[in-house]
Design an enzyme around this catalytic site. Sequence first.
Site, PDB file in Angstrom:
ATOM      1  N   THR A   1       2.580  -1.713   8.819  1.00  0.00           N
ATOM      2  CA  THR A   1       2.940  -2.690   9.853  1.00  0.00           C
ATOM      3  C   THR A   1       3.110  -4.100   9.319  1.00  0.00           C
ATOM      4  O   THR A   1       3.668  -4.951  10.011  1.00  0.00           O
ATOM      5  CB  THR A   1       1.806  -2.760  10.905  1.00  0.00           C
ATOM      6  OG1 THR A   1       0.604  -3.123  10.221  1.00  0.00           O
ATOM      7  CG2 THR A   1       1.632  -1.426  11.619  1.00  0.00           C
TER       8      THR A   1
ATOM      9  N   ASP B   1       0.874  -1.173   0.000  1.00  0.00           N
ATOM     10  CA  ASP B   1       0.000   0.000   0.000  1.00  0.00           C
ATOM     11  C   ASP B   1       0.913   1.226   0.000  1.00  0.00           C
ATOM     12  O   ASP B   1       2.135   1.104  -0.189  1.00  0.00           O
ATOM     13  CB  ASP B   1      -1.009  -0.034   1.162  1.00  0.00           C
ATOM     14  CG  ASP B   1      -0.379   0.206   2.529  1.00  0.00           C
ATOM     15  OD1 ASP B   1       0.870   0.294   2.626  1.00  0.00           O
ATOM     16  OD2 ASP B   1      -1.136   0.316   3.509  1.00  0.00           O
TER      17      ASP B   1
HETATM   18  C1  RB5 Z   1      -1.716   2.790   6.610  1.00  0.00           C
HETATM   19  O1  RB5 Z   1      -1.709   3.983   7.340  1.00  0.00           O
HETATM   20  C2  RB5 Z   1      -1.596   1.611   7.561  1.00  0.00           C
HETATM   21  O2  RB5 Z   1      -2.741   1.522   8.359  1.00  0.00           O
HETATM   22  C3  RB5 Z   1      -1.382   0.327   6.802  1.00  0.00           C
HETATM   23  O3  RB5 Z   1      -0.270   0.450   5.980  1.00  0.00           O
HETATM   24  C4  RB5 Z   1      -1.132  -0.913   7.635  1.00  0.00           C
HETATM   25  O4  RB5 Z   1      -0.138  -0.686   8.586  1.00  0.00           O
HETATM   26  C5  RB5 Z   1      -2.336  -1.544   8.195  1.00  0.00           C
HETATM   27  O5  RB5 Z   1      -2.272  -2.618   8.816  1.00  0.00           O
END
Ligand code: RB5
Length: 150
Positions: A67, A8
């Site tokens: 994360t 992402d």
């Molecule tokens: C994005 O801000 C974050 O929430 C995503 O990358 C991830 O860590 C979600 O588990």
Amino acid sequence: MKFYIATDHAGYALKEFTKEYVISKGHEIIDLGPDSADRVDYPDFAKKCANAVISDKGSFGILICGTGIGISISANKVAGIRAGLCHDAYTAMATRAHNDANILCFGERVVGRGVVESMIDAFCDTEFEGGRHAGRVDKIEGCSLGADLG
Ligand code: RB5
């Protein structure tokens, strides 16, 4: 080995480094996006990568978010996917040896580049051990885990 990779926005910055390292080790890697650091939803990219791994027998995936948690939870919703959230070489080794993981997940906000290299090495150098672990993996694949938790 052949890998598909997706992230992402919170994993985007580590994607190029990860790709270059995988290629430097003699593996193939196909980038499923995103193409910029613009905000996206991690389930969409988890699904792309998971479906690619299922469709291309013998291939593996790498998924990165902030994360590693959301993108691994999402990928594990796809039947046949065993996405292991890893933090170091030990967990990357163990998720191949014990869980027969077909996707390596980690968090850009959690691990540094040196740890990424060591996780990729461990993941690629480790075979599934089978034996007592095979029955457990079969249970993951074969049942709805909630249904028989009496
Ligand atoms: C994005 O801000 C974050 O929430 C995503 O990358 C991830 O860590 C979600 O588990």
